[in-house]
Every structure is written in structure tokens, then in C-alpha cells.
Enzyme design. Sequence first.
Site, short mmCIF file in Angstrom:
data_model
loop_
_atom_site.label_atom_id
_atom_site.label_comp_id
_atom_site.label_asym_id
_atom_site.label_seq_id
_atom_site.Cartn_x
_atom_site.Cartn_y
_atom_site.Cartn_z
N GLY A 19 41.37 91.83 13.50
CA GLY A 19 42.55 92.11 14.30
C GLY A 19 42.75 91.07 15.37
O GLY A 19 41.90 90.20 15.61
N GLY A 21 44.91 90.51 19.41
CA GLY A 21 45.69 91.09 20.48
C GLY A 21 46.29 90.00 21.34
O GLY A 21 46.25 88.82 20.99
N GLY A 22 46.81 90.40 22.49
CA GLY A 22 47.45 89.42 23.34
C GLY A 22 46.49 88.43 23.96
O GLY A 22 46.84 87.28 24.21
N MET A 23 45.22 88.88 24.22
CA MET A 23 44.30 87.97 24.90
C MET A 23 43.04 87.69 24.11
O MET A 23 42.23 86.87 24.53
CB MET A 23 43.92 88.56 26.26
N ALA A 24 42.83 88.36 22.99
CA ALA A 24 41.58 88.16 22.26
C ALA A 24 41.77 88.41 20.78
O ALA A 24 42.70 89.11 20.36
CB ALA A 24 40.50 89.10 22.81
N VAL A 26 39.62 89.83 17.33
CA VAL A 26 38.52 90.75 17.06
C VAL A 26 37.94 90.45 15.68
O VAL A 26 38.68 90.32 14.70
CB VAL A 26 38.99 92.22 17.13
N LYS A 41 34.82 90.82 20.31
CA LYS A 41 36.13 90.46 20.85
C LYS A 41 35.98 89.10 21.54
O LYS A 41 35.19 88.95 22.48
CB LYS A 41 36.61 91.52 21.84
N ASP A 135 44.97 101.47 30.67
CA ASP A 135 45.82 101.08 29.53
C ASP A 135 45.62 102.05 28.37
O ASP A 135 45.39 101.64 27.23
CB ASP A 135 45.50 99.64 29.11
#
Length: 695
Positions: A19, A21-24, A26, A41, A135
Site C-alpha cells: 500500500g 499513503g500521503g507520506m509513506a 507500506v 512503513k 486521525d
Amino acid sequence: MLKEGIYIADRYEIVGKVGTGGMADVYKAKDHTLGRFVGIKVLKQEFSEDVNFVTKFRTEAQSAAGLEHPNIVNIYDVGSENAIHYIVMEYVEGITLKTYIEKKGQLSFKEAVSIAIQVGRGIEAAHNKHIIHRDIKPQNIIISTEGKVKVTDFGIARAASSNTINSDVMGSVHYASPEQARNGFVDGKSDIYSLGIVMYEMVTGRVPFDGESTVAIAIQHLQEEMIRPSAYAPDLPISLEKIILKCTQKSPDRRYDTIGDLLIDLKKALISPNEDFVVMVPIGQQDKTRVMKQEEVESIKEQTRNMYYEDAAEEPEEEDEEEEEEEEDSGFLNPKMEKAVTIMGIVAAVIIVAIIIYIVGSFFGLFRFGGSQKEDDVKQEEMKDDEEEEEPEDKTEKVEMIDLKGKTFDEAKAALYEIGLGIERAGEESSDTYAQGQIVSQSVEAGTQVEKHTTIRVTISSGVGEIDVPMVTGLDQTAAEAKLAESGFVANTDFGYSDSVASGTVMSQTPEAGNKAKKGDTVSLIVSRGTEPVVMPNVWNKPEAEAREQLSALGLKVSTTSDYSNDIPEGNVISQNIVEGKSVEKGATVTLVISLGKKSTFYSLDNYSINKLEDIPKVATSITAKIALYKSESEELVNTWTATSFPFVLTQGGIENCSEGYIIIEWEWSYLDEEGVEILEGRTTEIDDIPFTPN
């Protein structure tokens, strides 16, 4: 992007990317030291180059690593290698709650409450250690293939919120609390608000506030009332609707005080879904929804952009040109100018601090930047005279070292600065004596004379060390809780039914015996309530075979007796010794009374005489009487006789359930007329109300 087969820290082998995300990104990896799969991550390069962000990221991740709970994706390790900054965490095979909702549309009441309880337990464990998630959203909630619900990214949200990054902004703002939207103070009640929005989405299949931009959605959180979830889910029980509404109050004071209070109501909702038991905090005049002034709206817009966009010049793709013009007209700085102003401000601040340091240092004689030759000569002459007049001595000033143990790093730093000493961290170690964050040891012991300006190294407590969790399975509840308390653990007790474990006995514990945990950690116990009770059904007037089958299917034993009944047909149940609706344990014996039908009373007709019919001529040569006896109540034939001589006596026994009867006689006779011709004649007579004698 890491390639398959690459090793991190000579331990974690990358298996594949799962996967982003916006900053990392996975990855799934194999931990060759412990022989298990883990999730890793890895920070994206643009964030890895930001030293402040990386420091914050590591600090928050290390803090979250102290969380261990069945409903939290646990963090195992944090590290850096070759400019790669990573977090190693528990690998959970499953899907996010967001994907699950998208597949099912709307979740059932019980399923939504069950998921909310598991998420709430994870959040509660974090709040107990003063960690706020910040979050909570379906994308950060994972449902494993075993059905376990786990919350991920604890601690990471705090690091992200301190930097202007645009990671999954449109996803997060849908669940942001009003205080987050206005960039205000955030505490545990913000997580409660976000969980309320998640519950809303689970039961309705949609979020309450939506729009084309993050600004529009944030403003809705602040000033618009949400549509009740029952408008989209008409069958939603009132208890869950009220819980959702209480969680999502705009004022934090009107929400649940703690996540624990919310869990109490969620558990009660499972038992009494249609009971209106949720206590709503009365709304005050100051809490009423109001329309925001234009300047307030513009302020929120600016704060929201600062929260969610990496660069002020980077506008959201969803906003059209018209909206951009509106924002520019409303007073926003040009993005490049805003960045320039920020840099100039930082430079100005650095210059001011440097000037202050120089002034203070000059005052205490710490700085000399080129005096006159004459001044130097004078000072050298004075020093020479002093050396000639006095014996040499140690000019270095010393101070007595103070005791730092038990102080926090900041407290120790302030105390050392007062006596002219510095401080630095030497690392962490566990301690049963000092609480987490307190100083355990110092490089110079208290009472020792030490030169001024010496840096003292201190070791910080990481909290109590890990010890073995004791075995309490099989003990009764009181003994188990006492044993855990004696070992320094806190028991969290829940209950369940078991056909094999006696009531009051611990069936299971989490963590299991032998696992490592810290003192003060919670050990969850499941205590048996015994065999699950059975609610007794009503089998009255059912055939015996049917009643036996129904009761046996519930795990009940059946015994029978019998009795007569004028109302219940033979073979049906007259009564049951356990009343309908009563709870009984499985294996209990139910006694049924089975009907034998009506109880019979027998009568007899004794020596009843039938005489010759008077109308029969005396010259008759042949007389025959066919006699039939009937019950008066049912007109049932009892017996028949044929008589040729009279009087004829009738005797009849065994007449069941009838106290009187009637007789019908068919007479036939013949005689010769004057001419010698035989004449046949007949007649029917009836005798009513003949009493029977009871036996």
C-alpha cells in the site's frame, strides 16, 4: 521504492509492496530474527529530507510503540538506514473498514456496534497512556481475516499534523472534529468525535459532511447540523442513533467525557437496542449553532489550507478557477510571497537571538572580539605581576553535583543550568523505581565536586521492565484479579458463557500466561457465567412428541406424568412445571403432564321391563319387538335386542359418560281375518328419559 528481496537492518526482508499513503509506502516483510511477517512503513523521500519532521516522526512512533493491545496494530521497531526512515509494525492480513463499508453499503446494527466497541477499546488503551490518535477514520481501521478489528497509525498523526503535508487530506477532513478544523486544542474528545463520524458512515454508508474542497467540508463541521443517521437507515435503533449524535456534538463539553463512558453505552445498546438511555448534555446558549461571520470563515479557510497543503502554491485539484479567485480576493497571500515572508521571519528571528546572546555574553565577559593592543598589554602585565606575587593555584571553579534521580529531563536541565552545568541523554532503561520519563542514573553522583560547564549524562526511565504475565486461567474471578494485582497488572474483566467452565471461573486471558508485559499493563479476563441460559418456551396443548422435540433442541431434558382432562385432547400437554419465559440452564429437566382425555363415568340399565304394546289385537298369532337403546346426550347406540315374548327385561352395563337414555321399539305382529287371510301390521314407539344407574 524498495525492491523485493532487499534487507533492512540485516533482518527484515522485503516481500512486496502492499500500500501507499500521503507520506509513506507500506511493505510486507519477513522478520528473519523472529520468523514472522511484519509490516514496514517507509517515509517517502520528500519527508525523509526534513530533519525536523523525521525527528518528530521517530519520537511519536517510539511513544506509540509502548502501546500493546489486541485492537491496536502494534509497533515493534523504529529505525533509519541509508537515509531510509522506517517503522516496523504488526502485519495484519485483512481489509480496511473503508473498503468493507464500500463493499457492504450499510452495516447492520450489531456489526457496527461490535466494530465500534473494538475500535473504542484500542483508543481507550492509547488514551490511558496519554496518546491521542488525531486521525481516526475507516482508512486507519483494519478488519483482519479472523474478524479482529485493529486501529493503526497511533502517534504518527501527531507527527504529520506538525508538518504541512497533504497526505490523504480529503479522506481525513471528513472525520475531523470542529476543534481540529479550527486548528484549536485537541484532546481525547476529538477522537470520540471522529469515531462518531465513523459509526455514522458504517450505518448509513455515507459521511455526514461532504463537499468539493477541504475548506468547504471543514466549515460544515464547524457550523452545519448533520442529518440524523436514521434518515438514511430507518431501522436504526434509537440507542445507537443517540450515541452517534452525542459523539458528534460540535462542543467537546457535550460529548462523552471519556472513551470508557462511550464503551459503556455501546455495550448497553447491544443488550437494549431500542431503549432510549443515552443522556444528552443540555445545550447552552453559547453552544447553539450560529452562522459564522465572513472573517471567521476566511480564517478557517487559511488555517485549513495551512493544515492540509504541503505548499501554499499547491492548490487542490478539485477546486475550480472561480474558487481560486474567491480565495485570492478574500485576502490570502500569494503562495510564493507567503513562503518568502515565512523565510524572512525565520531569518529575522535568528538575527535577534544572536544579538541577545552577544549582549548577554559580553556582559559576562564571555566574548572578546579584538581589543586594543594597549589593553592586551595591560592585562598581560597584570597577569604577570599576579604570578610573581602569588603561588600558582587552580583557577577552575567547581560546584557540588546535585541529585537528579526522579526528575524529568526538563526539570534536571533547569536545575543544572542554575549551577552552570550542562546535560545530555545517555539513553533509556527500564525501572521499577522511577516512572517513565524520570531520570534513573547520572554520570556524576550527587555530592561530587565537578567543574563548571561540565556536561552531565543522564539515563531516562522507559517505565517498568517487562515481566512474565502470570497464569490465572482456571482461577475464580476474585483470586485471578488478586494474583494479577500482586504481580503489578490491572485486570479488565468481561464475561461469557461456557458449557465446560464453571461459573465464576476465568476461561481465558490476554496476554496469555508467559508473555512479557510491563507492570501497570492491563490483562483482559473472560470469566465464565456458566452454561448459557435457555428461555423456556410454551408447549401447552402441543402433542407430546412435538413438545419433546422442541425442548430437546434447546438442550433440556423431558419427563412426563399423565392425568385426565375435560379440555385437552388425549396425548397433548396439559401443563409444564417451568413457566414460559423463565431462564433455565441447559440440561435442566422439564416435567410435562400429558392428557389422558376425559375421565369416564360408567352407568347401567338395570332390569328395565318392556311390556306388550296395548294396541296389538288379542287375536295376534305372532308378535316381534326390535329394541334399540341410545344415549340421550350423544344419540350413540348402546345395544339392541329382539323380543318375542313379554314382558321383556333389559339389563345393560358399561354405559360410559351418560346418565340417561331412550329406547326405540319397532313392533311387528300378524293375525287371520274373518276370511282366514293373514294380516301383517307394525308400529314404532319411543320411550324417553330412561334413567341409568351410576356404577
